[in-house]
Design an enzyme around this catalytic site. Structure first.
Site, PDB file in Angstrom:
ATOM      1  N   LYS A  66       0.804  -1.235   0.000  1.00 61.43           N
ATOM      2  CA  LYS A  66       0.000   0.000   0.000  1.00 61.43           C
ATOM      3  C   LYS A  66       0.833   1.280   0.000  1.00 61.43           C
ATOM      4  CE  LYS A  66      -4.157  -1.928   2.096  1.00 61.43           C
ATOM      5  NZ  LYS A  66      -5.169  -1.807   3.151  1.00 61.43           N
ATOM      6  N   ASN A  87      -4.940   2.205  -1.477  1.00 63.03           N
ATOM      7  CA  ASN A  87      -5.532   0.867  -1.637  1.00 63.03           C
ATOM      8  C   ASN A  87      -6.355   0.758  -2.919  1.00 63.03           C
ATOM      9  OD1 ASN A  87      -7.835   2.331  -0.809  1.00 63.03           O
ATOM     10  ND2 ASN A  87      -8.762   0.452  -0.049  1.00 63.03           N
ATOM     11  N   ASP A 102      -9.738   3.019   2.683  1.00 65.82           N
ATOM     12  CA  ASP A 102      -9.801   2.277   3.955  1.00 65.82           C
ATOM     13  C   ASP A 102     -10.340   3.166   5.081  1.00 65.82           C
ATOM     14  OD1 ASP A 102      -8.780  -0.161   3.022  1.00 65.82           O
ATOM     15  OD2 ASP A 102      -6.713   0.496   3.276  1.00 65.82           O
ATOM     16  N   ALA A 127      -0.788   0.413  15.305  1.00 68.61           N
ATOM     17  CA  ALA A 127      -0.182   1.559  14.611  1.00 68.61           C
ATOM     18  C   ALA A 127       0.347   1.124  13.246  1.00 68.61           C
ATOM     19  CB  ALA A 127       0.932   2.157  15.468  1.00 68.61           C
ATOM     20  N   ARG A 151       1.896  -1.987  20.600  1.00 68.33           N
ATOM     21  CA  ARG A 151       2.957  -2.806  21.206  1.00 68.33           C
ATOM     22  C   ARG A 151       4.290  -2.102  21.042  1.00 68.33           C
ATOM     23  NH1 ARG A 151       3.938  -8.575  18.471  1.00 68.33           N
ATOM     24  NH2 ARG A 151       4.353  -7.190  16.705  1.00 68.33           N
ATOM     25  N   THR A 152       4.589  -1.633  19.828  1.00 70.54           N
ATOM     26  CA  THR A 152       5.816  -0.860  19.597  1.00 70.54           C
ATOM     27  C   THR A 152       5.454   0.620  19.739  1.00 70.54           C
ATOM     28  OG1 THR A 152       6.432  -2.566  18.021  1.00 70.54           O
ATOM     29  CG2 THR A 152       7.747  -0.537  17.985  1.00 70.54           C
ATOM     30  N   LYS A 155       5.996   3.497  17.107  1.00 68.68           N
ATOM     31  CA  LYS A 155       5.160   3.578  15.905  1.00 68.68           C
ATOM     32  C   LYS A 155       3.884   4.387  16.177  1.00 68.68           C
ATOM     33  CE  LYS A 155       4.815  -0.252  13.298  1.00 68.68           C
ATOM     34  NZ  LYS A 155       4.773  -1.730  13.111  1.00 68.68           N
ATOM     35  N   ILE A 218     -11.498  -4.373  13.421  1.00 62.61           N
ATOM     36  CA  ILE A 218     -11.496  -4.461  11.952  1.00 62.61           C
ATOM     37  C   ILE A 218     -11.275  -5.893  11.461  1.00 62.61           C
ATOM     38  CG2 ILE A 218     -10.822  -2.043  11.631  1.00 62.61           C
ATOM     39  CD1 ILE A 218      -8.080  -3.234  10.650  1.00 62.61           C
ATOM     40  N   TYR A 220     -12.412  -9.611  10.575  1.00 62.73           N
ATOM     41  CA  TYR A 220     -13.690 -10.254  10.243  1.00 62.73           C
ATOM     42  C   TYR A 220     -13.565 -11.771  10.223  1.00 62.73           C
ATOM     43  CZ  TYR A 220     -11.535  -9.723   5.621  1.00 62.73           C
ATOM     44  OH  TYR A 220     -10.653  -9.736   4.568  1.00 62.73           O
ATOM     45  N   GLY A 241     -15.358  -6.219  11.491  1.00 60.94           N
ATOM     46  CA  GLY A 241     -14.681  -5.654  10.330  1.00 60.94           C
ATOM     47  C   GLY A 241     -15.407  -5.812   9.004  1.00 60.94           C
TER      48      GLY A 241
HETATM   49  P1  ATR Z   1      -1.942  -3.392   8.753  1.00 64.51           P
HETATM   50  O1  ATR Z   1      -1.283  -2.627   7.650  1.00 64.51           O
HETATM   51  O2  ATR Z   1      -2.914  -4.426   8.262  1.00 64.51           O
HETATM   52  O3  ATR Z   1      -2.513  -2.514   9.822  1.00 64.51           O
HETATM   53  P2  ATR Z   1       0.616  -3.941   9.986  1.00 64.51           P
HETATM   54  O4  ATR Z   1       1.158  -2.711   9.408  1.00 64.51           O
HETATM   55  O5  ATR Z   1       1.410  -5.190   9.897  1.00 64.51           O
HETATM   56  O6  ATR Z   1      -0.803  -4.313   9.398  1.00 64.51           O
HETATM   57  O7  ATR Z   1       0.273  -3.629  11.521  1.00 64.51           O
HETATM   58  C1  ATR Z   1      -0.080  -4.615  12.391  1.00 64.51           C
HETATM   59  C2  ATR Z   1      -0.411  -4.033  13.777  1.00 64.51           C
HETATM   60  O8  ATR Z   1      -0.730  -5.140  14.619  1.00 64.51           O
HETATM   61  C3  ATR Z   1       0.737  -3.285  14.430  1.00 64.51           C
HETATM   62  O9  ATR Z   1       0.210  -2.278  15.265  1.00 64.51           O
HETATM   63  C4  ATR Z   1       1.386  -4.398  15.270  1.00 64.51           C
HETATM   64  O10 ATR Z   1       2.120  -3.953  16.382  1.00 64.51           O
HETATM   65  P3  ATR Z   1       3.693  -3.558  16.212  1.00 64.51           P
HETATM   66  O11 ATR Z   1       3.714  -2.208  15.578  1.00 64.51           O
HETATM   67  O12 ATR Z   1       4.225  -3.578  17.583  1.00 64.51           O
HETATM   68  O13 ATR Z   1       4.289  -4.634  15.329  1.00 64.51           O
HETATM   69  C5  ATR Z   1       0.142  -5.112  15.757  1.00 64.51           C
HETATM   70  N1  ATR Z   1       0.419  -6.472  16.218  1.00 64.51           N
HETATM   71  C6  ATR Z   1       0.688  -7.546  15.427  1.00 64.51           C
HETATM   72  N2  ATR Z   1       0.872  -8.639  16.214  1.00 64.51           N
HETATM   73  C7  ATR Z   1       0.726  -8.233  17.512  1.00 64.51           C
HETATM   74  C8  ATR Z   1       0.789  -8.878  18.768  1.00 64.51           C
HETATM   75  N3  ATR Z   1       1.027 -10.203  18.875  1.00 64.51           N
HETATM   76  N4  ATR Z   1       0.575  -8.159  19.897  1.00 64.51           N
HETATM   77  C9  ATR Z   1       0.324  -6.824  19.808  1.00 64.51           C
HETATM   78  N5  ATR Z   1       0.248  -6.139  18.634  1.00 64.51           N
HETATM   79  C10 ATR Z   1       0.449  -6.830  17.507  1.00 64.51           C
END
Ligand code: ATR
Length: 279
Positions: A66, A87, A102, A127, A151-152, A155, A218, A220, A241
């Site tokens: 994207k 998208n 989106d 994020a 989690r991070t 971001k 989001i 589904y 979702g």
């Molecule tokens: P998308 O574009 O579909 O939103 P992405 O960019 O891969 O997908 O983002 C995934 C999100 O899910 C992120 O916020 C990720 O957290 P991190 O930024 O810390 O990676 C979160 N995520 C994925 N697995 C996770 C987990 N096990 N626990 C907490 N957050 C998670």
């Protein structure tokens, strides 16, 4: 001549978009076909050149392309540029123009159930790309507050810092979000936590949820995540979702054909494919 549409992604087999759009083309008697195309990151530019050469009328772009697609397009609309993700691409007289449906699709899903889209205290969990699209789209409407928990942490901070619209925002850890959950009247779960097959997981605790909160997920698959189940037990209204999936598709279809499609038909079709009933 039959018009060509596609969705580019890696992986792509799971995408609902081909079934959704091909059904709409048949329903509206439009001579077109929509195909899924498995495109690895290293050949994305070639794939775009190929679609251009074949005169594709439009295409969708999904994970992980994207953002990467942007340099290969002839133009990108302002919201998509701010979100940093496209998208939906429309072939406008030979020029490939990128849009993001989106975030606007999510806003439409709130409007569908009569949920206000402004003056709210909002928590976004996650994020990634989806969170970013939803954050920037909601921030365009006057909001009291939009916090982001991830989690991070960095971001989440980055999204808050890059928001071009004036809105009170704090980046949070997932733990902090669990502690402050009573502050919000709209909570949006955008991570993959709770998605099939790890359906027992949820990203934050909802024990402190206040009354009359609306909680969206989001995801589904499953239709009814652990997170939504807990929110409902705590008295929240919930939304999965499917609506976001349907409305982002409906807005793309409108950009390609000028027709805003029958979203109830799309909803029923998606639910049939997913083999469930809506929550
Ligand atoms: P998308 O574009 O579909 O939103 P992405 O960019 O891969 O997908 O983002 C995934 C999100 O899910 C992120 O916020 C990720 O957290 P991190 O930024 O810390 O990676 C979160 N995520 C994925 N697995 C996770 C987990 N096990 N626990 C907490 N957050 C998670």
């Amino acid at each position: 001549m039959k018009k060509l549409f596609a969705v580019l992604g890696d992986p792509i087999a799971h995408s609902m978009s081909p079934a959704m759009h091909n059904d709409l083309f048949a329903y509206y008697h439009i001579d077109a076909v929509y195909v899924p195309v498995h495109v690895k990151a290293e050949v994305l530019e070639d794939a775009v050149k190929g679609l251009r050469a074949m005169g594709a009328a439009g295409f969708n772009v999904t994970v992980p392309h994207k953002s990467a697609i942007i340099p290969f397009l002839d133009g990108v609309d302002e919201l998509a540029l701010r979100i940093g993700a496209v998208n939906t691409v429309v072939n406008e007289n030979g020029k490939l123009i990128g849009y993001n449906t989106d975030g606007p699709g999510f806003i439409k899903s709130l409007q569908k159930i009569g949920s206000p889209v402004s003056n709210r205290k909002i928590l976004i969990i996650g994020a990634g790309g989806a969170a970013r699209a939803i954050y920037f789209s909601l921030a365009q409407y006057q909001q009291e507050e939009i916090d982001i928990a991830n989690r991070t942490f960095e971001k989440a901070q980055k999204i808050v810092q890059e928001c071009p619209f004036p809105v009170s925002s704090t980046a949070l850890s997932l733990n902090e979000a669990s502690q402050r959950v009573e502050n919000y009247d709209l909570i949006i779960q955008t991570t993959k936590v709770g998605m099939f097959p790890k359906v027992q997981e949820q990203p934050i605790e909802l024990l402190k949820l206040k009354n009359q909160v609306h909680v969206c997920d989001i995801i589904y698959n499953p239709l009814y995540t652990q997170f939504l189940q807990e929110a409902e037990r705590m008295g929240a209204t919930i939304q999965n979702g499917v609506d976001t999936l349907v409305f982002q598709g409906a807005l793309a279809f409108e950009k390609w054909t000028g027709i805003f499609p029958d979203v109830q038909r799309m909803n029923d079709h998606v639910l049939k494919l997913l083999g469930g009933t809506e929550c």
